[in-house]
Motif scaffolding. Structure first.
Motif: not given
Length: 66
Positions: A7-13
């Motif tokens: 979820x954090x990686x998706x939010x960063x992207x």
């Protein structure tokens, strides 16, 4: 923990994409581009701290047999 990381990686992207969109629409020096950069840096910092904490608490570790 895996869901949190993803979820954090998706939010960063997503923040990266919004920054690119605002940069193409508003140009350099836009407050929205700066806000997107701040959000991306904050999310990356939170993810890094969470990964370090998870490693020290034993929630994450090296792969077996590696």
């Amino acid at each position: 923990m895996k869901i949190f990381i993803i979820a954090m990686l998706v939010a960063i992207v997503a923040s990266l994409g919004s920054g690119l969109f605002f940069l193409s629409k508003d140009g350099q020096g836009s407050p929205r581009v700066l806000k997107s950069l701040k959000i991306r840096v904050a999310l990356s910092g939170i993810l890094l701290l969470a990964l370090l904490a998870a490693y020290f608490f034993g929630w994450l570790g090296p792969l077996p047999g590696a």
